[in-house]
Design a protein around this motif. Structure first.
Motif, PDB file in Angstrom:
ATOM      1  N   PRO A 102     -32.445 -25.656  -2.167  1.00  0.00           N
ATOM      2  CA  PRO A 102     -31.398 -26.162  -3.059  1.00  0.00           C
ATOM      3  C   PRO A 102     -31.167 -27.642  -2.828  1.00  0.00           C
ATOM      4  CG  PRO A 102     -30.433 -24.940  -1.259  1.00  0.00           C
ATOM      5  CD  PRO A 102     -31.925 -24.782  -1.125  1.00  0.00           C
ATOM      6  N   ILE A 103     -30.570 -28.279  -3.805  1.00  0.00           N
ATOM      7  CA  ILE A 103     -30.460 -29.734  -3.756  1.00  0.00           C
ATOM      8  C   ILE A 103     -29.476 -30.196  -2.701  1.00  0.00           C
ATOM      9  CG2 ILE A 103     -28.695 -29.771  -5.563  1.00  0.00           C
ATOM     10  CD1 ILE A 103     -29.869 -32.395  -6.542  1.00  0.00           C
ATOM     11  N   GLU A 104     -28.421 -29.417  -2.439  1.00  0.00           N
ATOM     12  CA  GLU A 104     -27.395 -29.851  -1.495  1.00  0.00           C
ATOM     13  C   GLU A 104     -27.262 -28.864  -0.358  1.00  0.00           C
ATOM     14  OE1 GLU A 104     -24.488 -32.309  -4.550  1.00  0.00           O
ATOM     15  OE2 GLU A 104     -23.682 -30.743  -3.283  1.00  0.00           O
ATOM     16  N   GLU A 105     -27.107 -29.388   0.822  1.00  0.00           N
ATOM     17  CA  GLU A 105     -27.015 -28.572   2.028  1.00  0.00           C
ATOM     18  C   GLU A 105     -25.862 -27.598   1.988  1.00  0.00           C
ATOM     19  OE1 GLU A 105     -25.447 -30.109   6.075  1.00  0.00           O
ATOM     20  OE2 GLU A 105     -27.606 -30.308   6.127  1.00  0.00           O
ATOM     21  N   ARG A 154     -24.415 -26.314  -0.645  1.00  0.00           N
ATOM     22  CA  ARG A 154     -24.354 -25.446  -1.808  1.00  0.00           C
ATOM     23  C   ARG A 154     -25.177 -24.192  -1.590  1.00  0.00           C
ATOM     24  NH1 ARG A 154     -25.275 -28.836  -6.360  1.00  0.00           N
ATOM     25  NH2 ARG A 154     -23.046 -29.086  -6.483  1.00  0.00           N
ATOM     26  N   PHE A 155     -26.289 -24.294  -0.931  1.00  0.00           N
ATOM     27  CA  PHE A 155     -27.159 -23.170  -0.570  1.00  0.00           C
ATOM     28  C   PHE A 155     -27.823 -22.507  -1.763  1.00  0.00           C
ATOM     29  CE2 PHE A 155     -26.765 -23.688   3.613  1.00  0.00           C
ATOM     30  CZ  PHE A 155     -25.648 -23.244   4.245  1.00  0.00           C
ATOM     31  N   VAL A 156     -27.081 -22.102  -2.743  1.00  0.00           N
ATOM     32  CA  VAL A 156     -27.682 -21.455  -3.892  1.00  0.00           C
ATOM     33  C   VAL A 156     -27.562 -22.389  -5.083  1.00  0.00           C
ATOM     34  CG1 VAL A 156     -27.638 -19.455  -5.395  1.00  0.00           C
ATOM     35  CG2 VAL A 156     -27.031 -19.212  -2.988  1.00  0.00           C
ATOM     36  N   GLY A 157     -28.692 -22.833  -5.579  1.00  0.00           N
ATOM     37  CA  GLY A 157     -28.689 -23.768  -6.681  1.00  0.00           C
ATOM     38  C   GLY A 157     -28.949 -23.076  -8.006  1.00  0.00           C
ATOM     39  N   GLY A 158     -29.463 -23.817  -8.985  1.00  0.00           N
ATOM     40  CA  GLY A 158     -29.693 -23.279 -10.321  1.00  0.00           C
ATOM     41  C   GLY A 158     -31.020 -22.568 -10.470  1.00  0.00           C
ATOM     42  N   ASP A 159     -31.908 -22.637  -9.491  1.00  0.00           N
ATOM     43  CA  ASP A 159     -33.207 -21.976  -9.579  1.00  0.00           C
ATOM     44  C   ASP A 159     -33.101 -20.524  -9.125  1.00  0.00           C
ATOM     45  OD1 ASP A 159     -34.062 -24.433 -10.353  1.00  0.00           O
ATOM     46  OD2 ASP A 159     -35.378 -24.792  -8.642  1.00  0.00           O
ATOM     47  N   ILE A 160     -33.801 -19.641  -9.819  1.00  0.00           N
ATOM     48  CA  ILE A 160     -33.772 -18.216  -9.492  1.00  0.00           C
ATOM     49  C   ILE A 160     -35.194 -17.674  -9.474  1.00  0.00           C
ATOM     50  CG2 ILE A 160     -31.478 -17.827 -10.459  1.00  0.00           C
ATOM     51  CD1 ILE A 160     -32.856 -16.691 -12.964  1.00  0.00           C
ATOM     52  N   TYR A 161     -35.384 -16.563  -8.776  1.00  0.00           N
ATOM     53  CA  TYR A 161     -36.653 -15.845  -8.794  1.00  0.00           C
ATOM     54  C   TYR A 161     -36.400 -14.411  -8.345  1.00  0.00           C
ATOM     55  CZ  TYR A 161     -36.639 -16.431  -3.733  1.00  0.00           C
ATOM     56  OH  TYR A 161     -36.282 -16.396  -2.408  1.00  0.00           O
ATOM     57  N   VAL A 174     -34.539 -37.401  -0.241  1.00  0.00           N
ATOM     58  CA  VAL A 174     -33.522 -37.458  -1.295  1.00  0.00           C
ATOM     59  C   VAL A 174     -34.067 -36.742  -2.525  1.00  0.00           C
ATOM     60  CG1 VAL A 174     -32.117 -38.935  -2.763  1.00  0.00           C
ATOM     61  CG2 VAL A 174     -32.654 -39.644  -0.423  1.00  0.00           C
ATOM     62  N   ARG A 175     -33.507 -35.568  -2.834  1.00  0.00           N
ATOM     63  CA  ARG A 175     -33.962 -34.802  -3.984  1.00  0.00           C
ATOM     64  C   ARG A 175     -32.869 -34.745  -5.046  1.00  0.00           C
ATOM     65  NH1 ARG A 175     -33.957 -29.996  -2.589  1.00  0.00           N
ATOM     66  NH2 ARG A 175     -33.350 -30.178  -0.418  1.00  0.00           N
ATOM     67  N   ARG A 176     -33.301 -34.708  -6.313  1.00  0.00           N
ATOM     68  CA  ARG A 176     -32.363 -34.708  -7.428  1.00  0.00           C
ATOM     69  C   ARG A 176     -32.204 -33.337  -8.076  1.00  0.00           C
ATOM     70  NH1 ARG A 176     -35.168 -39.445  -7.318  1.00  0.00           N
ATOM     71  NH2 ARG A 176     -33.995 -41.388  -7.540  1.00  0.00           N
ATOM     72  N   ASP A 177     -33.026 -32.384  -7.644  1.00  0.00           N
ATOM     73  CA  ASP A 177     -32.951 -31.051  -8.244  1.00  0.00           C
ATOM     74  C   ASP A 177     -33.436 -30.021  -7.226  1.00  0.00           C
ATOM     75  OD1 ASP A 177     -32.498 -29.092 -10.068  1.00  0.00           O
ATOM     76  OD2 ASP A 177     -34.001 -29.750 -11.532  1.00  0.00           O
ATOM     77  N   ASP A 178     -33.086 -28.759  -7.503  1.00  0.00           N
ATOM     78  CA  ASP A 178     -33.556 -27.677  -6.648  1.00  0.00           C
ATOM     79  C   ASP A 178     -35.066 -27.537  -6.744  1.00  0.00           C
ATOM     80  OD1 ASP A 178     -30.800 -27.043  -6.239  1.00  0.00           O
ATOM     81  OD2 ASP A 178     -30.828 -25.971  -8.148  1.00  0.00           O
TER      82      ASP A 178
END
Length: 399
Positions: free
Chosen positions: A166-169, A171-178, A366-370
């Motif tokens: 995930p993009i932020e430490e 947040r843990f769960v971002g917008g990507d799913i599987y 530095v990442r901008r997305d998951d």
């Protein structure tokens, strides 16, 4: 080396069982008491000497009031309180011994006491915030384990290795799913990217995953599975609109494996997969790409599945745009295809490890997305047989 769901760094710092997460966070920033006392005495001595040299025209000792503020950032409440008491005593003692005007002395003493007290309050607020964040991290880890399946996982038709960051430490769960589901119709896999971030995106992703898990087992056709997930996203958007939340869509790729040399694919506005075979990388051409999930009303055609080649020994790599849209410090995009060609001959877990390290180095951390990546390959014969023997039948017994 089995490369699966990568836990964020904060999760690796989770407190030991039986330890309060707030205490663990506070302990991580604790400065040794003896070291603190030594530095406090040295700084006090320097300030006292400078104050004596400058005389009454330029009092230096009141500057000690910055020490509780500094301690509030790095120390515990007890340590900050000790620094505040020491500074107040030094200032009070120096001002009582001075020959200045009465109200000037009273003002300096009051200012020192107030500044010291504020330092202690700030430290307590920092510790309280750290405690809350640590508890939120613990809850987020549990939420992540419920939403996203730990990888790798092997079914009768496919072996799935994965990377999720995930993009932020915090947040843990971002917008990507599987998800990977073993069904009577083969193994069904989904990878998707929910529009947006945060709790609303997590809710949409959970709705999509829940519908996929049920439909993957129930529906014989992969296109019908996509339709069920579409309906779930639409229902969730309807509820979100009633509560004032923004409606969201989900780009997704659904795959169906039956153990043969072809794979069924339904593309819902997602990036197409890549095929790794015989040390080479090739793009998988998909002729039928529909709109993202949640936007079927805008599409003119019904969702349809198509078949793509999956030769023995090959692997399919599916991913989200957090990989292809990663940038370096100059703004250049990550050369994914070029880098992947260098790793095409590696094992799936090695490909993911190389990709993870290279992305980290390319983006400078530095990442901008998951980032979500799955490598799907045929399971070894031994693992395929073991899974087949352990798989539960319809009546709950094992085959």
């Amino acid at each position: 080396m089995a490369m699966g769901l990568r836990r964020p760094s904060a999760a690796r710092r989770a407190p030991l069982p039986g330890t309060d997460p707030g205490e663990a966070s506070a302990g991580a920033s604790r400065i040794g008491s003896w070291a603190l006392a030594l530095w406090l005495l040295l700084l006090t001595a320097v300030v006292v000497v400078l104050d004596a040299l400058t005389g009454s025209d330029l009092p230096i000792i009141p500057l000690l009031v910055v020490l509780p503020a500094l301690a509030s950032v790095f120390c515990t409440v007890r340590q900050t309180t000790g620094v505040a008491v020491w500074v107040t005593l030094v200032v009070v003692g120096s001002r009582i011994a001075s020959t200045g005007a009465f109200w000037d002395v009273v003002f300096l003493i009051g200012f020192a006491a107030l500044a010291s007290a504020l330092g202690v309050v700030a430290c307590a607020a920092r510790i309280r915030h750290a405690t809350e964040m640590a508890r939120l991290r613990t809850a987020a880890v549990a939420l992540q384990r419920q939403i996203l399946r730990p990888l790798p996982v092997t079914t009768r038709q496919v072996c799935v290795h994965g990377l999720y960051e995930p993009i932020e430490e915090d947040r843990f769960v971002g917008g990507d799913i599987y998800e990977v589901v073993q069904s009577p119709h083969g193994t069904r896999v989904i990878i998707g990217d929910v529009q947006g971030k945060g709790l609303p995106a997590i809710g949409t992703g959970f709705a999509a995953l829940g519908a996929f898990r049920e439909a993957a087992v129930r529906e014989p056709e992969l296109a019908a599975v996509a339709g069920a997930v579409e309906d779930a996203v639409v229902r969730h958007n309807t509820f979100s609109a009633e509560t004032g939340e923004t409606e969201r869509f989900v780009t997704a790729l659904l795959l169906g494996f039956d153990g043969g040399d072809r794979v069924q694919v339904v593309n819902c506005g997602h990036l197409p997969p890549l095929l790794l075979h015989d040390g080479a990388v090739s793009a998988v051409t998909l002729e039928r790409t529909s709109v993202p999930l949640g936007m079927a009303d805008l599409g003119g055609e019904a969702r349809a599945a198509e078949w793509v080649g999956f030769p023995p020994g090959a692997a399919l790599l599916v991913f989200t745009d957090g990989v292809t849209e990663a940038r370096d410090v100059t703004g250049a995009f990550y050369p994914f295809d070029e880098r992947l060609r260098q790793w095409a001959g590696l094992e799936p877990d090695q490909v993911l490890k190389a990709l993870q390290d290279d992305l980290e180095a390319f983006s400078g951390g530095v990442r901008r997305d998951d980032v979500a990546v799955l490598v799907l390959s045929s399971p070894p014969d031994g693992e395929r047989a073991a899974v087949s023997l352990e798989a539960p039948s319809a009546d709950g017994s094992t085959k």
